[in-house]
Design a protein around this motif. Sequence first.
Motif: not given
Length: 183
Positions: A6-13, A34-51
């Motif tokens: 839960l609630d992982l920063n980049e390194k932990e994720m 995965f439940a949290g924020h995600g973004v699309q850049l170009g044609s790729s999806n990214y899952l975001l760590p909390i930090d």
Amino acid sequence: QVTLRLDLNEKEMKAALRNFSVQVEGGDEVLFFFAGHGVQLGSSNYLLPIDITGENEAQVRDEAIQLQRILDDMSDRKAKLTLAMIDACRDNPFKSSGRSVIGTRGLAPTTAATGQMIVFSAGTGQQALDKLGPNDKSKNGLFTRVFVKEMQKAGVSVDRVVRNVRTEVVALAKSVGHNQVPA
């Protein structure tokens, strides 16, 4: 076997995903949720760590987790089935800080490889509801709460669970004047 993080920063994720991946053996059936924020850049999806701060696209590409990487890892490990449930189709999480690292709402369509099923909480360009109104006290967003309820039903196939979730999410979202169709 269940791994909960839960609630992982980049390194932990990134460490959690590496540890998860190495546990997968050929023939395993895997559920990645995965439940949290995600973004699309170009044609790729990214899952975001909390930090992550979303300073620019380069930072997001460097520090976020590309969904395709997770799927590729499961293929490389020879998982028999990988079900990826992604409750991350949300508006740009950086807009309050004046940043705009994405041009559209939602996540890009993703093509699953053989033995993979990817389910998004909302269709391309749709916002996933967190609440059904001001009196909604659920700790989970609409998609997640419906998914949790449906997956606990005994003897129901995965594809039936997914169809049931879709049907109920669509109906509940419509009940508050919102269009959300899990994809």
